[in-house]
Design a protein around this motif. Sequence first.
Motif, PDB file in Angstrom:
ATOM      1  N   GLY A   1     -65.840  89.476  49.060  1.00 33.21           N
ATOM      2  CA  GLY A   1     -65.425  88.314  48.289  1.00 33.21           C
ATOM      3  C   GLY A   1     -66.470  87.230  48.312  1.00 33.21           C
ATOM      4  O   GLY A   1     -67.522  87.368  48.950  1.00 33.21           O
ATOM      5  N   THR A   2     -66.164  86.177  47.608  1.00 34.55           N
ATOM      6  CA  THR A   2     -67.088  85.066  47.467  1.00 34.55           C
ATOM      7  C   THR A   2     -66.334  83.761  47.663  1.00 34.55           C
ATOM      8  O   THR A   2     -65.217  83.602  47.184  1.00 34.55           O
ATOM      9  CB  THR A   2     -67.733  85.084  46.066  1.00 34.55           C
ATOM     10  OG1 THR A   2     -68.446  86.312  45.912  1.00 34.55           O
ATOM     11  CG2 THR A   2     -68.682  83.926  45.877  1.00 34.55           C
ATOM     12  N   THR A   3     -66.965  82.828  48.367  1.00 38.07           N
ATOM     13  CA  THR A   3     -66.426  81.486  48.516  1.00 38.07           C
ATOM     14  C   THR A   3     -67.204  80.575  47.583  1.00 38.07           C
ATOM     15  O   THR A   3     -68.428  80.492  47.659  1.00 38.07           O
ATOM     16  CB  THR A   3     -66.556  80.993  49.969  1.00 38.07           C
ATOM     17  OG1 THR A   3     -65.835  81.891  50.818  1.00 38.07           O
ATOM     18  CG2 THR A   3     -65.993  79.586  50.119  1.00 38.07           C
ATOM     19  N   TYR A   4     -66.504  79.913  46.674  1.00 41.17           N
ATOM     20  CA  TYR A   4     -67.097  78.989  45.716  1.00 41.17           C
ATOM     21  C   TYR A   4     -66.996  77.575  46.281  1.00 41.17           C
ATOM     22  O   TYR A   4     -65.950  77.181  46.785  1.00 41.17           O
ATOM     23  CB  TYR A   4     -66.376  79.091  44.368  1.00 41.17           C
ATOM     24  CG  TYR A   4     -66.443  80.480  43.788  1.00 41.17           C
ATOM     25  CD1 TYR A   4     -67.481  80.841  42.940  1.00 41.17           C
ATOM     26  CD2 TYR A   4     -65.496  81.438  44.118  1.00 41.17           C
ATOM     27  CE1 TYR A   4     -67.558  82.118  42.420  1.00 41.17           C
ATOM     28  CE2 TYR A   4     -65.567  82.724  43.604  1.00 41.17           C
ATOM     29  CZ  TYR A   4     -66.599  83.060  42.754  1.00 41.17           C
ATOM     30  OH  TYR A   4     -66.681  84.336  42.249  1.00 41.17           O
ATOM     31  N   LEU A   5     -68.079  76.824  46.193  1.00 45.99           N
ATOM     32  CA  LEU A   5     -68.158  75.489  46.779  1.00 45.99           C
ATOM     33  C   LEU A   5     -68.067  74.429  45.681  1.00 45.99           C
ATOM     34  O   LEU A   5     -68.736  74.543  44.644  1.00 45.99           O
ATOM     35  CB  LEU A   5     -69.474  75.335  47.537  1.00 45.99           C
ATOM     36  CG  LEU A   5     -69.846  76.481  48.479  1.00 45.99           C
ATOM     37  CD1 LEU A   5     -71.282  76.335  48.970  1.00 45.99           C
ATOM     38  CD2 LEU A   5     -68.871  76.564  49.624  1.00 45.99           C
ATOM     39  N   PHE A   6     -67.283  73.384  45.917  1.00 47.48           N
ATOM     40  CA  PHE A   6     -67.069  72.328  44.934  1.00 47.48           C
ATOM     41  C   PHE A   6     -67.214  70.961  45.586  1.00 47.48           C
ATOM     42  O   PHE A   6     -66.995  70.806  46.776  1.00 47.48           O
ATOM     43  CB  PHE A   6     -65.668  72.441  44.317  1.00 47.48           C
ATOM     44  CG  PHE A   6     -65.457  73.723  43.583  1.00 47.48           C
ATOM     45  CD1 PHE A   6     -65.732  73.819  42.234  1.00 47.48           C
ATOM     46  CD2 PHE A   6     -65.010  74.845  44.249  1.00 47.48           C
ATOM     47  CE1 PHE A   6     -65.559  75.005  41.558  1.00 47.48           C
ATOM     48  CE2 PHE A   6     -64.839  76.051  43.588  1.00 47.48           C
ATOM     49  CZ  PHE A   6     -65.107  76.131  42.237  1.00 47.48           C
ATOM     50  N   LEU A   7     -67.559  69.967  44.763  1.00 48.74           N
ATOM     51  CA  LEU A   7     -67.753  68.608  45.255  1.00 48.74           C
ATOM     52  C   LEU A   7     -67.282  67.603  44.222  1.00 48.74           C
ATOM     53  O   LEU A   7     -67.507  67.781  43.025  1.00 48.74           O
ATOM     54  CB  LEU A   7     -69.244  68.369  45.535  1.00 48.74           C
ATOM     55  CG  LEU A   7     -69.654  66.968  45.972  1.00 48.74           C
ATOM     56  CD1 LEU A   7     -69.150  66.685  47.385  1.00 48.74           C
ATOM     57  CD2 LEU A   7     -71.161  66.826  45.920  1.00 48.74           C
ATOM     58  N   ASP A   8     -66.614  66.556  44.687  1.00 48.49           N
ATOM     59  CA  ASP A   8     -66.380  65.371  43.873  1.00 48.49           C
ATOM     60  C   ASP A   8     -67.191  64.269  44.540  1.00 48.49           C
ATOM     61  O   ASP A   8     -66.751  63.673  45.522  1.00 48.49           O
ATOM     62  CB  ASP A   8     -64.900  64.999  43.811  1.00 48.49           C
ATOM     63  CG  ASP A   8     -64.647  63.818  42.881  1.00 48.49           C
ATOM     64  OD1 ASP A   8     -65.537  62.939  42.772  1.00 48.49           O
ATOM     65  OD2 ASP A   8     -63.577  63.768  42.265  1.00 48.49           O
ATOM     66  N   ALA A   9     -68.402  64.051  44.043  1.00 52.41           N
ATOM     67  CA  ALA A   9     -69.319  63.099  44.675  1.00 52.41           C
ATOM     68  C   ALA A   9     -68.782  61.678  44.628  1.00 52.41           C
ATOM     69  O   ALA A   9     -68.982  60.905  45.565  1.00 52.41           O
ATOM     70  CB  ALA A   9     -70.696  63.174  44.017  1.00 52.41           C
ATOM     71  N   SER A  10     -68.071  61.318  43.555  1.00 42.00           N
ATOM     72  CA  SER A  10     -67.583  59.942  43.455  1.00 42.00           C
ATOM     73  C   SER A  10     -66.516  59.641  44.502  1.00 42.00           C
ATOM     74  O   SER A  10     -66.404  58.517  44.964  1.00 42.00           O
ATOM     75  CB  SER A  10     -67.056  59.662  42.048  1.00 42.00           C
ATOM     76  OG  SER A  10     -65.946  60.491  41.765  1.00 42.00           O
ATOM     77  N   CYS A  11     -65.752  60.646  44.896  1.00 41.75           N
ATOM     78  CA  CYS A  11     -64.729  60.447  45.926  1.00 41.75           C
ATOM     79  C   CYS A  11     -65.199  60.944  47.293  1.00 41.75           C
ATOM     80  O   CYS A  11     -64.538  60.698  48.294  1.00 41.75           O
ATOM     81  CB  CYS A  11     -63.442  61.160  45.531  1.00 41.75           C
ATOM     82  SG  CYS A  11     -62.644  60.440  44.076  1.00 41.75           S
ATOM     83  N   GLY A  12     -66.314  61.661  47.320  1.00 44.97           N
ATOM     84  CA  GLY A  12     -66.863  62.135  48.580  1.00 44.97           C
ATOM     85  C   GLY A  12     -66.100  63.282  49.207  1.00 44.97           C
ATOM     86  O   GLY A  12     -66.084  63.430  50.425  1.00 44.97           O
ATOM     87  N   LEU A  13     -65.460  64.109  48.385  1.00 45.52           N
ATOM     88  CA  LEU A  13     -64.691  65.229  48.903  1.00 45.52           C
ATOM     89  C   LEU A  13     -65.291  66.554  48.457  1.00 45.52           C
ATOM     90  O   LEU A  13     -65.810  66.671  47.354  1.00 45.52           O
ATOM     91  CB  LEU A  13     -63.240  65.159  48.422  1.00 45.52           C
ATOM     92  CG  LEU A  13     -62.411  63.998  48.923  1.00 45.52           C
ATOM     93  CD1 LEU A  13     -61.006  64.077  48.339  1.00 45.52           C
ATOM     94  CD2 LEU A  13     -62.347  63.982  50.426  1.00 45.52           C
ATOM     95  N   ALA A  14     -65.169  67.550  49.313  1.00 45.74           N
ATOM     96  CA  ALA A  14     -65.608  68.905  48.997  1.00 45.74           C
ATOM     97  C   ALA A  14     -64.423  69.842  49.123  1.00 45.74           C
ATOM     98  O   ALA A  14     -63.431  69.542  49.802  1.00 45.74           O
ATOM     99  CB  ALA A  14     -66.730  69.337  49.929  1.00 45.74           C
ATOM    100  N   ALA A  15     -64.521  70.994  48.445  1.00 44.64           N
ATOM    101  CA  ALA A  15     -63.463  71.996  48.507  1.00 44.64           C
ATOM    102  C   ALA A  15     -64.085  73.369  48.327  1.00 44.64           C
ATOM    103  O   ALA A  15     -65.216  73.501  47.839  1.00 44.64           O
ATOM    104  CB  ALA A  15     -62.418  71.733  47.432  1.00 44.64           C
ATOM    105  N   THR A  16     -63.336  74.398  48.714  1.00 44.90           N
ATOM    106  CA  THR A  16     -63.776  75.769  48.499  1.00 44.90           C
ATOM    107  C   THR A  16     -62.633  76.570  47.884  1.00 44.90           C
ATOM    108  O   THR A  16     -61.458  76.234  48.048  1.00 44.90           O
ATOM    109  CB  THR A  16     -64.184  76.448  49.822  1.00 44.90           C
ATOM    110  OG1 THR A  16     -63.065  76.498  50.699  1.00 44.90           O
ATOM    111  CG2 THR A  16     -65.350  75.730  50.482  1.00 44.90           C
ATOM    112  N   ILE A  17     -63.024  77.614  47.168  1.00 43.29           N
ATOM    113  CA  ILE A  17     -62.064  78.593  46.648  1.00 43.29           C
ATOM    114  C   ILE A  17     -62.629  79.955  46.986  1.00 43.29           C
ATOM    115  O   ILE A  17     -63.818  80.208  46.785  1.00 43.29           O
ATOM    116  CB  ILE A  17     -61.863  78.434  45.135  1.00 43.29           C
ATOM    117  CG1 ILE A  17     -61.087  77.168  44.844  1.00 43.29           C
ATOM    118  CG2 ILE A  17     -61.169  79.655  44.548  1.00 43.29           C
ATOM    119  CD1 ILE A  17     -60.806  76.924  43.383  1.00 43.29           C
TER     120      ILE A  17
END
Length: 155
Positions: free
Chosen positions: A135-151
């Motif tokens: 599988g693969t973990t996709y990395l995400f960022l909301d720079a304006s709010c300073g939060l990261a997430a993965t799927i």
Amino acid sequence: MIATAFDQATARDGAHARTWVVLVDGDPRQIRLLQAEAKRRSVSIHIVLDLIHVLEYCWRAARCLHTADDTAAEQHLTNADMSAGGWDMTAPSIGGHPEWIDDAQYPTCPICARAMDYIGLEEAQDPEGDPIAEGTTYLFLDASCGLAATIYQQT
């Protein structure tokens, strides 16, 4: 500390006639506290994200995907084709466009409710670099709010 900064700004501009600008490094808790203090004082603020810190976070992300002596991290961050997805998206990477295993999934930022930006992907590997999961973990960022997430998506 935040209340003290607002006290100093109020001493300089008690009528709130000027534009109040706040420079942050993207810490979500700090941003929430700033917004709450501004609301409490009925002050409009403009939050500016310190891009130097954002670049530092990108380097940290690159170092999560590569060993300290691996020059591929620098290549990913300086590659001219980065925004166009010019490298092999089946290997750990930063930038480009996601090659989804299943349907596209973009997480929503819990602070601003906007879709987060894709920043890269990572595949589970052992210390020798051999795959340990399908599988693969996709990395995400909301720079304006300073939060990261993965799927995570699995083949």
